[in-house]
Motif scaffolding. Structure first.
Motif, short mmCIF file in Angstrom:
data_model
loop_
_atom_site.label_atom_id
_atom_site.label_comp_id
_atom_site.label_asym_id
_atom_site.label_seq_id
_atom_site.Cartn_x
_atom_site.Cartn_y
_atom_site.Cartn_z
N GLU A 228 -0.92 -5.35 -3.53
CA GLU A 228 0.22 -5.98 -2.85
C GLU A 228 1.08 -4.93 -2.12
O GLU A 228 1.66 -5.21 -1.08
CB GLU A 228 1.08 -6.74 -3.87
CG GLU A 228 0.41 -7.99 -4.41
CD GLU A 228 0.06 -9.00 -3.31
OE1 GLU A 228 0.91 -9.24 -2.43
OE2 GLU A 228 -1.07 -9.53 -3.32
N VAL A 229 1.18 -3.74 -2.72
CA VAL A 229 1.98 -2.67 -2.10
C VAL A 229 1.33 -2.26 -0.76
O VAL A 229 2.00 -2.05 0.25
CB VAL A 229 2.07 -1.46 -3.07
CG1 VAL A 229 2.78 -0.28 -2.43
CG2 VAL A 229 2.76 -1.86 -4.36
N THR A 230 0.00 -2.19 -0.79
CA THR A 230 -0.74 -1.83 0.43
C THR A 230 -0.53 -2.91 1.49
O THR A 230 -0.34 -2.62 2.67
CB THR A 230 -2.26 -1.74 0.10
OG1 THR A 230 -2.42 -1.18 -1.20
CG2 THR A 230 -3.01 -0.94 1.12
N LYS A 231 -0.57 -4.16 1.02
CA LYS A 231 -0.41 -5.29 1.93
C LYS A 231 0.96 -5.23 2.61
O LYS A 231 1.07 -5.40 3.84
CB LYS A 231 -0.52 -6.58 1.10
CG LYS A 231 -0.65 -7.84 1.90
CD LYS A 231 -0.70 -8.96 0.88
CE LYS A 231 -1.16 -10.26 1.42
NZ LYS A 231 -1.33 -11.24 0.36
N ALA A 232 1.99 -4.95 1.82
CA ALA A 232 3.34 -4.90 2.37
C ALA A 232 3.47 -3.77 3.40
O ALA A 232 4.10 -3.93 4.45
CB ALA A 232 4.35 -4.70 1.24
N PHE A 233 2.83 -2.63 3.10
CA PHE A 233 2.88 -1.49 4.04
C PHE A 233 2.20 -1.87 5.36
O PHE A 233 2.74 -1.64 6.45
CB PHE A 233 2.20 -0.27 3.41
CG PHE A 233 2.12 0.93 4.33
CD1 PHE A 233 3.22 1.75 4.52
CD2 PHE A 233 0.95 1.23 5.01
CE1 PHE A 233 3.17 2.85 5.37
CE2 PHE A 233 0.87 2.33 5.87
CZ PHE A 233 1.98 3.14 6.04
N LEU A 234 1.02 -2.46 5.25
CA LEU A 234 0.29 -2.83 6.47
C LEU A 234 1.06 -3.88 7.27
O LEU A 234 1.12 -3.83 8.50
CB LEU A 234 -1.11 -3.34 6.10
CG LEU A 234 -2.12 -2.23 5.80
CD1 LEU A 234 -3.37 -2.81 5.16
CD2 LEU A 234 -2.50 -1.45 7.05
N LYS A 235 1.68 -4.81 6.57
CA LYS A 235 2.49 -5.83 7.24
C LYS A 235 3.64 -5.17 7.99
O LYS A 235 3.92 -5.52 9.14
CB LYS A 235 3.06 -6.78 6.19
CG LYS A 235 2.33 -8.08 6.10
CD LYS A 235 3.24 -9.10 5.46
CE LYS A 235 2.52 -10.42 5.34
NZ LYS A 235 2.93 -11.12 4.13
N ALA A 236 4.29 -4.22 7.32
CA ALA A 236 5.43 -3.54 7.96
C ALA A 236 4.97 -2.73 9.17
O ALA A 236 5.75 -2.42 10.06
CB ALA A 236 6.13 -2.65 6.94
#
Ligand code: MIC
Ligand code: SF4
Length: 643
Positions: A228-236
């Motif tokens: 989820e942390v990776t997902k949030a970074f990619l989204k940002a």
């Protein structure tokens, strides 16, 4: 049986081999990156291979190392790389856009993909769940042409993270702790995989600091799950669609497990001149500091810069300290300029450098004589800073910034409240400094621009039946490629000029070496354990090739350098009994009689010491493919023969 993340990434890209530890596996490469200090050579090699256009999903050429343009050489090299990139289907990250690993993480890295780069810190991409590995330029050139990349199937190490970092303790301290435990030799032949409850407390840039410096363990690569942390970074980064989940199976089996309780860690430093000479800051004590450098691909993210700015805000850099800061990318620099953090740094007296490698590779900011320099970088090898007698300590941005204010090495926990900083929900995105390649139709009319500094790379001959030559040089353990082929402002501009570079070969160990081997015409190098650790620069193989080195005999090799020697057609051999190392003196006349046949027939190689009238048994770990490369006189000859 379940799989580790590393095994999943390898198996989904497996072209040849059977994933048995220690055997050779061929891997399909999705993405490549190059930087300018190794890139000119990689693109000369790519051009020599005659491939029209890259066959990867994505290839990016970065300009970040040789940005100090004190003569025409670097600018010519940049123009050469830019023109090849345009013609051959490669994206070109212009100078000013940032350090390759930082930019790649922000804009191009994708979980689940494979990446090789002509730079040893390519494992930075492991922070976002990639199988990202450093390689020699020639291997990258082959991968760009659609060729397979070969590695020895690594062992799997799990670093189990529990707890949460205390205030003022950073991701840098985690990797310094791993280095303290495993040493600079401890990761050879291994993938270091991070897992456990502690993982989710770390942001992607923090994970990337850890996988980046995994290079200093000698590891094949390091990797974090994609969660989820990776997902949030990619989204940002406005790349939410690039996310996939990636995690180890619950029943995955590891060859080694290391437990680290994050809550128990303290601020640490790696002391001169090795990244594994780690002690806590309090143990080292309040030594006087002359210089502090913040940046490099290890610690130049927005998060790092924001922490530093918060520490410096409203204060003044100590009068006896010179503080320089290089934000890792245009995105980072732009965002700290928009949110005022840059102003806090400038106000405190920091010297702001462009977004590039800079002092990390000795391009400026060499410390004063016998100076103490605290750096947030990943390497503190002797002489790398450009000042032979300087002592470089590797530390976190927190320790660096606080010590810049006090003038002595300082445990930042003495400073009181920690400035909590969160990553933004959206990064400022503008890829205008990444030039797109010409379309296949337009590519024909693009001319590759060679400057006068670009000299042809040395040619090598198919292997001879016997090798008889002197031990032209004997060196000890942990010799780095910075020893073999130093970098720095005076030498780096000549990365595409092997004859010129050759006069500096092994300059840190023995200034007479180039002249001596030239007189002999050829030679054998005797080395200790972990020979060739550090940078992926294939110049550390091409220059010895040019000077006439026929074989290197050591106690053990570092992975990338060993592959580079083979690619250059130089024979890497190991002592069967490492005590035999002590029996050879520099200058001894040596003979590898019948070595070609021994290799063809898989027989033990024997080294005859003619001077001492002794014989030593040697071993070699060469796959069938590597043997063919050596026999052909290097990968270029082999590739030409194969097609
Ligand atoms: C380094 O950190 O030593 C470098 C400069 O980035 C090298 C590559 C090079 O020598 O050009 C690396 O790490 O591979
Ligand atoms: Fe550049 Fe230093 Fe990173 Fe190497 S380690 S890529 S020189 S910033």
């Amino acid at each position: 049986m379940g799989m580790t993340i590393g095994q999943k990434l390898i198996s989904s890209h497996l072209v040849s081999g059977d994933m048995t530890v220690g055997s050779e596996v061929g891997i399909k490469i999705d993405q490549t990156l190059t930087q300018d200090a190794t890139g000119t050579m990689a693109y000369l090699e790519f051009e020599a291979m005659g491939t029209e256009r890259v066959k990867t999903e994505l290839s990016v050429a970065y300009i970040d190392h040789n940005t100090l343009q004190t003569g025409f050489e670097n600018a010519d090299d940049h123009r050469f790389i830019q023109s090849v990139a345009k013609k051959r289907g490669i994206r070109f990250s212009r100078p000013g856009n940032g350090i390759c690993h930082q930019v790649h993480l922000e804009r191009f890295g994708k979980p689940g993909k494979t990446l090789i780069g002509s730079d040893s810190h390519t494992p930075t991409g492991g922070g976002i769940g990639m199988l990202a590995m450093g390689a020699g330029g020639l291997d990258v050139a082959v991968a760009m042409g659609g060729g397979t990349y070969y590695i020895t199937m690594p062992k799997m190490v799990r670093v189990n993270l529990t707890g949460k970092l205390s205030p003022w303790v950073a991701a840098k301290d985690i990797i310094l702790e791993v280095l303290r435990i495993m040493t600079v030799k401890g990761g050879v032949g291994k993938i270091i995989e991070y897992g456990g409850e502690g993982v989710k407390t770390l942001s992607v840039p923090e994970r990337a600091t850890i996988t980046n410096m995994g290079a200093e363990l000698g590891a094949t690569t390091s990797v974090f799950p994609s969660d989820e942390v990776t997902k949030a970074f990619l989204k940002a980064q406005n790349r939410g669609e690039d996310w996939i989940e990636l995690k180890a199976d619950d029943d995955a089996v590891y060859d080694e497990i290391i437990d680290i309780d994050l809550s128990s860690l303290a601020p640490m430093a790696a002391m001169p001149h090795m990244p594994d000479r780690v002690k806590s800051v309090t143990e080292i004590g309040e030594i006087k500091v002359d210089q502090v450098c913040i940046g490099s691909c290890t610690n130049s993210s927005l998060l790092d810069m924001m922490k530093v700015a918060a520490i410096l805000k409203g204060k003044t850099v100590h009068p006896s300290v010179s503080l320089s800061i290089a934000p890792g990318s245009k995105q980072v620099l732009n965002m700290i300029s928009q949110n005022g953090a840059l102003s806090d740094m400038i106000d405190a007296g920091a010297r702001i450098l462009e977004s590039a490698c800079g002092p990390c590779i000795g391009m400026g900011q060499s410390p004063n004589s016998a100076g103490v320099s605290l750096r947030t970088f990943n390497r503190n090898f002797e002489g790398r800073s450009g000042t032979a007698d300087a002592g470089v300590y590797l530390v976190s941005p927190e320790v660096a910034a606080v010590s810049a204010l006090t003038g002595v090495l300082t445990d930042p926990r003495t400073l009181g409240e920690f400035p909590e900083i969160a990553l933004p929900d959206e990064f400022t995105i503008n890829d205008n400094m990444v030039e797109l390649p010409a379309s296949p139709e337009e590519a024909d009319s693009v001319e590759v621009m060679y400057g006068p500094n670009i000299k042809p790379f040395p040619s090598s001959e198919p292997m001879e039946d016997d090798i008889t030559a002197k031990a032209v040089l004997k060196v000890g353990d942990d010799i780095t490629t910075d020893h073999i082929m130093p970098a720095g402002a005076k030498i780096l501009p000549y990365r595409s000029n092997i004859p010129y570079l050759s006069q500096f070969c092994f300059g840190v160990c023995d200034k007479e070496f180039p002249e001596r081997i030239k007189k002999e015409g050829k030679g054998i190098i005797i080395g200790g354990a972990n020979y060739g650790q550090g940078s992926s620069r294939e110049h550390a193989a091409l220059v010895p090739l040019y000077l006439g080195v026929k074989a290197v005999i050591t106690k053990s090799f570092a992975r990338i350098h060993c592959a580079n020697l083979i690619n250059a057609g130089i024979l890497p051999l190991n002592f069967k009994d490492s005590n035999d190392y002590d029996r050879i003196d520099q200058g001894d006349e040596l003979s590898l009689k019948g070595i070609k046949n021994a290799i063809i027939n898989n027989e033990t190689a024997v080294l005859v010491n003619i001077t001492k009238d002794e014989e030593y048994e040697l071993k070699y770990e060469l796959s069938k493919r590597q043997k063919d490369i050596i026999l052909a006189g290097g990968l270029l000859n082999y590739t030409k023969m194969a097609f």
